[in-house]
Design a protein around this motif. Structure first.
Motif, PDB file in Angstrom:
ATOM      1  N   GLN A   1      -8.615  -5.450  10.497  1.00  0.00           N
ATOM      2  CA  GLN A   1      -7.531  -4.291  10.668  1.00  0.00           C
ATOM      3  C   GLN A   1      -7.451  -3.558   9.492  1.00  0.00           C
ATOM      4  OE1 GLN A   1      -3.706  -6.366  11.513  1.00  0.00           O
ATOM      5  NE2 GLN A   1      -4.408  -7.499  13.297  1.00  0.00           N
ATOM      6  N   GLY A   2      -8.422  -3.737   8.582  1.00  0.00           N
ATOM      7  CA  GLY A   2      -8.466  -2.939   7.356  1.00  0.00           C
ATOM      8  C   GLY A   2      -7.631  -3.506   5.921  1.00  0.00           C
ATOM      9  N   TRP A   3      -7.032  -4.700   6.309  1.00  0.00           N
ATOM     10  CA  TRP A   3      -6.294  -5.176   5.112  1.00  0.00           C
ATOM     11  C   TRP A   3      -7.206  -5.629   4.054  1.00  0.00           C
ATOM     12  CZ3 TRP A   3      -1.358  -4.738   4.300  1.00  0.00           C
ATOM     13  CH2 TRP A   3      -0.341  -4.166   5.358  1.00  0.00           C
ATOM     14  N   GLU A   4      -7.059  -5.478   2.488  1.00  0.00           N
ATOM     15  CA  GLU A   4      -7.769  -6.179   1.663  1.00  0.00           C
ATOM     16  C   GLU A   4      -7.276  -7.511   1.475  1.00  0.00           C
ATOM     17  OE1 GLU A   4     -10.332  -4.746   0.049  1.00  0.00           O
ATOM     18  OE2 GLU A   4     -10.091  -2.937   1.174  1.00  0.00           O
ATOM     19  N   PRO A   5      -8.032  -8.284   0.940  1.00  0.00           N
ATOM     20  CA  PRO A   5      -7.496  -9.675   0.489  1.00  0.00           C
ATOM     21  C   PRO A   5      -6.652  -9.938  -0.676  1.00  0.00           C
ATOM     22  CG  PRO A   5      -9.837  -9.428  -0.056  1.00  0.00           C
ATOM     23  CD  PRO A   5      -9.450  -8.289   0.582  1.00  0.00           C
ATOM     24  N   GLU A   6      -6.756  -8.734  -1.639  1.00  0.00           N
ATOM     25  CA  GLU A   6      -5.874  -8.726  -2.623  1.00  0.00           C
ATOM     26  C   GLU A   6      -5.531  -7.325  -3.046  1.00  0.00           C
ATOM     27  OE1 GLU A   6      -6.054  -9.911  -7.314  1.00  0.00           O
ATOM     28  OE2 GLU A   6      -8.067  -9.624  -6.383  1.00  0.00           O
ATOM     29  N   ILE A   7      -4.143  -7.200  -3.346  1.00  0.00           N
ATOM     30  CA  ILE A   7      -3.790  -5.817  -3.725  1.00  0.00           C
ATOM     31  C   ILE A   7      -3.376  -5.858  -5.231  1.00  0.00           C
ATOM     32  CG2 ILE A   7      -1.940  -4.109  -3.435  1.00  0.00           C
ATOM     33  CD1 ILE A   7      -1.614  -4.855  -0.651  1.00  0.00           C
ATOM     34  N   ARG A   8      -4.081  -4.945  -6.026  1.00  0.00           N
ATOM     35  CA  ARG A   8      -3.751  -5.141  -7.542  1.00  0.00           C
ATOM     36  C   ARG A   8      -2.635  -3.837  -7.836  1.00  0.00           C
ATOM     37  NH1 ARG A   8      -9.199  -3.961  -9.677  1.00  0.00           N
ATOM     38  NH2 ARG A   8      -9.180  -2.435  -8.021  1.00  0.00           N
ATOM     39  N   ILE A   9      -1.602  -4.169  -8.531  1.00  0.00           N
ATOM     40  CA  ILE A   9      -0.655  -3.156  -8.944  1.00  0.00           C
ATOM     41  C   ILE A   9      -0.463  -3.217 -10.416  1.00  0.00           C
ATOM     42  CG2 ILE A   9       1.929  -2.654  -8.434  1.00  0.00           C
ATOM     43  CD1 ILE A   9       1.785  -4.415  -6.021  1.00  0.00           C
ATOM     44  N   ALA A  10      -0.462  -2.168 -11.011  1.00  0.00           N
ATOM     45  CA  ALA A  10       0.086  -1.661 -12.106  1.00  0.00           C
ATOM     46  C   ALA A  10       1.371  -1.046 -12.194  1.00  0.00           C
ATOM     47  CB  ALA A  10      -0.932  -0.891 -12.911  1.00  0.00           C
ATOM     48  N   MET A  11       2.240  -1.523 -12.881  1.00  0.00           N
ATOM     49  CA  MET A  11       3.739  -1.214 -12.730  1.00  0.00           C
ATOM     50  C   MET A  11       4.138  -0.785 -14.233  1.00  0.00           C
ATOM     51  SD  MET A  11       6.981  -3.185 -11.501  1.00  0.00           S
ATOM     52  CE  MET A  11       7.413  -4.086 -12.796  1.00  0.00           C
ATOM     53  N   ASP A  12       4.832   0.207 -14.516  1.00  0.00           N
ATOM     54  CA  ASP A  12       5.136   0.757 -15.707  1.00  0.00           C
ATOM     55  C   ASP A  12       6.466   0.080 -16.006  1.00  0.00           C
ATOM     56  OD1 ASP A  12       6.646   2.061 -17.867  1.00  0.00           O
ATOM     57  OD2 ASP A  12       4.866   3.624 -17.721  1.00  0.00           O
ATOM     58  N   THR A  13       6.632  -0.388 -17.048  1.00  0.00           N
ATOM     59  CA  THR A  13       7.609  -1.231 -17.633  1.00  0.00           C
ATOM     60  C   THR A  13       8.981  -0.733 -17.477  1.00  0.00           C
ATOM     61  OG1 THR A  13       7.538  -0.739 -20.052  1.00  0.00           O
ATOM     62  CG2 THR A  13       6.356  -2.679 -19.339  1.00  0.00           C
ATOM     63  N   ILE A  14       9.217   0.468 -17.349  1.00  0.00           N
ATOM     64  CA  ILE A  14      10.481   1.313 -17.001  1.00  0.00           C
ATOM     65  C   ILE A  14      11.027   0.976 -15.386  1.00  0.00           C
ATOM     66  CG2 ILE A  14      10.199   2.926 -18.751  1.00  0.00           C
ATOM     67  CD1 ILE A  14       9.567   4.720 -16.320  1.00  0.00           C
ATOM     68  N   PHE A  15      10.061   0.576 -14.577  1.00  0.00           N
ATOM     69  CA  PHE A  15      10.453   0.433 -13.106  1.00  0.00           C
ATOM     70  C   PHE A  15      11.330  -0.878 -13.017  1.00  0.00           C
ATOM     71  CE2 PHE A  15       9.923  -0.823  -8.586  1.00  0.00           C
ATOM     72  CZ  PHE A  15      10.212   0.416  -8.122  1.00  0.00           C
ATOM     73  N   PRO A  16      12.374  -0.822 -12.501  1.00  0.00           N
ATOM     74  CA  PRO A  16      13.236  -2.085 -12.330  1.00  0.00           C
ATOM     75  C   PRO A  16      12.497  -3.128 -11.678  1.00  0.00           C
ATOM     76  CG  PRO A  16      14.205  -0.060 -11.421  1.00  0.00           C
ATOM     77  CD  PRO A  16      12.973   0.438 -11.717  1.00  0.00           C
ATOM     78  N   GLU A  17      12.269  -4.294 -12.452  1.00  0.00           N
ATOM     79  CA  GLU A  17      11.584  -5.571 -12.118  1.00  0.00           C
ATOM     80  C   GLU A  17      12.310  -6.206 -10.856  1.00  0.00           C
ATOM     81  OE1 GLU A  17      11.293  -9.622 -14.445  1.00  0.00           O
ATOM     82  OE2 GLU A  17      10.088  -7.880 -15.248  1.00  0.00           O
ATOM     83  N   ASP A  18      13.728  -6.148 -10.917  1.00  0.00           N
ATOM     84  CA  ASP A  18      14.350  -6.864  -9.753  1.00  0.00           C
ATOM     85  C   ASP A  18      13.971  -6.196  -8.304  1.00  0.00           C
ATOM     86  OD1 ASP A  18      15.887  -4.814 -10.542  1.00  0.00           O
ATOM     87  OD2 ASP A  18      17.709  -5.395  -9.965  1.00  0.00           O
ATOM     88  N   LEU A  19      14.033  -4.731  -8.407  1.00  0.00           N
ATOM     89  CA  LEU A  19      13.380  -4.148  -7.234  1.00  0.00           C
ATOM     90  C   LEU A  19      12.290  -4.440  -6.744  1.00  0.00           C
ATOM     91  CD1 LEU A  19      14.213  -2.039  -5.237  1.00  0.00           C
ATOM     92  CD2 LEU A  19      13.539  -0.222  -6.705  1.00  0.00           C
ATOM     93  N   MET A  20      11.338  -4.515  -7.726  1.00  0.00           N
ATOM     94  CA  MET A  20       9.711  -4.720  -7.528  1.00  0.00           C
ATOM     95  C   MET A  20       9.715  -6.167  -6.877  1.00  0.00           C
ATOM     96  SD  MET A  20       6.918  -3.435  -7.127  1.00  0.00           S
ATOM     97  CE  MET A  20       5.146  -3.630  -7.395  1.00  0.00           C
ATOM     98  N   LEU A  21      10.146  -7.015  -7.599  1.00  0.00           N
ATOM     99  CA  LEU A  21      10.119  -8.499  -7.152  1.00  0.00           C
ATOM    100  C   LEU A  21      10.671  -8.521  -5.567  1.00  0.00           C
ATOM    101  CD1 LEU A  21      10.759 -10.693 -10.458  1.00  0.00           C
ATOM    102  CD2 LEU A  21       8.633 -10.039  -9.521  1.00  0.00           C
ATOM    103  N   SER A  22      11.908  -7.837  -5.498  1.00  0.00           N
ATOM    104  CA  SER A  22      12.387  -7.944  -4.277  1.00  0.00           C
ATOM    105  C   SER A  22      11.369  -7.497  -3.063  1.00  0.00           C
ATOM    106  CB  SER A  22      13.620  -7.134  -4.032  1.00  0.00           C
ATOM    107  OG  SER A  22      14.240  -7.148  -2.793  1.00  0.00           O
ATOM    108  N   VAL A  23      10.587  -6.287  -3.325  1.00  0.00           N
ATOM    109  CA  VAL A  23       9.655  -5.580  -2.420  1.00  0.00           C
ATOM    110  C   VAL A  23       8.491  -6.606  -2.137  1.00  0.00           C
ATOM    111  CG1 VAL A  23       8.162  -3.695  -2.331  1.00  0.00           C
ATOM    112  CG2 VAL A  23      10.526  -3.337  -2.815  1.00  0.00           C
ATOM    113  N   LEU A  24       8.019  -7.064  -3.418  1.00  0.00           N
ATOM    114  CA  LEU A  24       6.922  -7.801  -3.325  1.00  0.00           C
ATOM    115  C   LEU A  24       7.228  -9.277  -2.304  1.00  0.00           C
ATOM    116  CD1 LEU A  24       5.418  -7.815  -6.654  1.00  0.00           C
ATOM    117  CD2 LEU A  24       4.616  -6.559  -4.785  1.00  0.00           C
ATOM    118  N   ASN A  25       8.297  -9.674  -2.471  1.00  0.00           N
ATOM    119  CA  ASN A  25       8.792 -10.841  -1.795  1.00  0.00           C
ATOM    120  C   ASN A  25       8.909 -10.479  -0.294  1.00  0.00           C
ATOM    121  OD1 ASN A  25       9.854 -13.511  -1.543  1.00  0.00           O
ATOM    122  ND2 ASN A  25      11.869 -12.902  -1.098  1.00  0.00           N
TER     123      ASN A  25
END
Length: 142
Positions: free
Chosen positions: A24-48
């Motif tokens: 279906q075109g999915w990759e086995p891994e997604i590598r994300i670089a996130m600037d430290t100014i981005f809210p960590e709690d929001l990112m962790l919620s989205v990743l979860n």
């Protein structure tokens, strides 16, 4: 013997699911670089939430600062970047505004200023500096 057979069936089902993802075109891994100014709690919620829907996809999250976020994309070390701007030649989408606030202890002289703070007010006091994780080192004082 039955326990081993069940494990083999479970492994075969996982392999089949992975093969389905790849077709279906999915990759086995997604590598994300996130600037430290981005809210960590929001990112962790989205990743979860993403991991719940796509448990077979491995996610690698690297925190970076300033130009280090762009460099991760330019060096092909990240598939997705969350940063303050879109590097030339790439497309991006606005996610949110982040408001920065000057903070100081209540006994600090800046708290005794009745007028709104200006950059000149802040220059004569100690700063915390965010170190750039990129090779160009564009450090930003706070």
């Amino acid at each position: 013997m039955l326990r081993h057979a069940r494990q083999l069936v479970e492994n075969a089902e996982r392999i089949e699911t992975l093969a389905n993802y790849f077709t279906q075109g999915w990759e086995p891994e997604i590598r994300i670089a996130m600037d430290t100014i981005f809210p960590e709690d929001l990112m962790l919620s989205v990743l979860n939430a993403f991991a719940s829907e796509h448990p077979q996809i491995r996610i690698t999250l690297v925190e970076s600062a300033l130009s280090g976020t762009d460099e991760a994309l330019l060096r092909h070390e990240a598939d997705l970047v969350i940063g303050g701007h879109v590097p030339p030649g790439f497309t991006g989408h606005f996610l949110l505004n982040i408001q920065f606030l000057a903070v100081a202890h209540p006994s600090h002289p800046l708290h005794h200023n009745d007028a709104p703070l200006t950059l000149d007010d802040l220059k004569s006091h100690r700063q915390l500096v965010v170190k750039d994780s990129g090779s160009r080192r564009l450090d930003a004082g706070c």
